[in-house]
Design a protein around this motif. Sequence first.
Motif, PDB file in Angstrom:
ATOM      1  N   GLY A 170     -23.484  23.746  -2.021  1.00 58.82           N
ATOM      2  CA  GLY A 170     -22.608  24.235  -3.078  1.00 58.82           C
ATOM      3  C   GLY A 170     -23.290  25.112  -4.101  1.00 58.82           C
ATOM      4  O   GLY A 170     -22.619  25.897  -4.793  1.00 58.82           O
ATOM      5  N   GLY A 171     -24.600  25.025  -4.200  1.00 62.40           N
ATOM      6  CA  GLY A 171     -25.314  25.856  -5.167  1.00 62.40           C
ATOM      7  C   GLY A 171     -25.820  27.164  -4.609  1.00 62.40           C
ATOM      8  O   GLY A 171     -26.425  27.949  -5.350  1.00 62.40           O
ATOM      9  N   TRP A 218     -30.294  29.670  -5.311  1.00 56.19           N
ATOM     10  CA  TRP A 218     -29.638  28.377  -5.510  1.00 56.19           C
ATOM     11  C   TRP A 218     -29.468  28.167  -7.013  1.00 56.19           C
ATOM     12  O   TRP A 218     -30.416  28.189  -7.789  1.00 56.19           O
ATOM     13  CB  TRP A 218     -30.458  27.227  -4.925  1.00 56.19           C
ATOM     14  N   PRO A 256     -24.718  23.748  -9.181  1.00 52.54           N
ATOM     15  CA  PRO A 256     -23.258  23.842  -9.015  1.00 52.54           C
ATOM     16  C   PRO A 256     -22.470  23.398 -10.242  1.00 52.54           C
ATOM     17  O   PRO A 256     -21.287  23.747 -10.371  1.00 52.54           O
ATOM     18  CB  PRO A 256     -22.975  22.926  -7.814  1.00 52.54           C
TER      19      PRO A 256
END
Length: 379
Positions: free
Chosen positions: A163-164, A193, A196
């Motif tokens: 998700g990041g 990255w 999130p």
Amino acid sequence: MTTTTSHVPEHVPEPEGPDGGVAAARPARLIHTESTTEIPVHLLFREEPTAPPAEVKLRPAVVAHRPAPEKEDRDTRDIGVRVRASAPGVDPEIVERPARVLPGIAGVLAGVCGAAGCAATAWWAGVLPAAEALGPSAGTGGLGPAQWAAFAGAGALGLFGFGGLARGRTGRAWVLELFGRYRGTVRRTGLLWVNPLLLRRRVDVRLRHWRGEPLPAADRGGVALRVAVLVVWRVRDTARATLGVEDHEGYLRACVEAALLRVPVAAPGAGRGAVQATQDALTRLVAADAGPVGVEVCAVRPLRVEYAPEVAAAMHRRRIAALDARHRAGVIGSVVDSVEDTVSRLTMRGLIDLDDYERQVLVKDLTVAFCAGRGETGP
């Protein structure tokens, strides 16, 4: 001390004596006439007729030293810069700074580890269909508290890892916030990255241009104009441009409108120097107003300058009249030169011998003839 004109009462009362009584008025006159008279200074400030003059102690005067003009101008400029920098009301703590991000490979590894942990937890709990074929170590008791905890941890690791992941692009930036607090700006490119939990706001930091609609303005004479400008700008400080104002593009438009109302614009048909001076003045003013919010203005160029509809017809007639007057002046000047040259040549070569009256008649006839010829053939 010398006095030319003064109004002093004839009788000067004496102060109270030591016995508390009041002495009679002294009939002596200090000024007998309106001419100059010398008056002793101690008589004007005397308090006791017999007491010796009191010693006067002078206090040192406090003189306020005015700074030198150069220093005063420099201080005024510094104050003006500070006021201008804080004029828009932007929080001085909001300044762009780099955010803490990790390379994209770290997110990929975290996501893969989380997925592998979820698969291992499922095999451990015996949820997978092929769990019996993997060996006797496969569990058969289902998902217990330990399996749920391991599954949650591995799932969270996988979600955070995948998700990041983000892709940084050239000319784009992200402004990161965490629960309403500025956490930094990402200008890096490639696979990254980012946490999130952070809120991402994409900002375009490329060189951009904005061409607005015709805006109201005025020339040096106060005549109403309509000006369409081209603004070349870019975002220099992403934090101030995003968090300092609600809409930095709308703020830039407002700055351009305000600058057009304060700077006299070169009228239609003006020279290149006047147009360049207008462009420089507009650029400086808009750049000074938009700078504190993180917007860098490179140029403000007037593209189309025309008179307002309410004065367009009158200014058009005025311009035509000026052109016609200029044309007539040129024609008259050329005709006079031609007549003068013709008469001078005839006289110098001895072809004619004219008196004043005949010379005036010849000049009149030649002027009429040349003007008629100019009117037929044009300039």
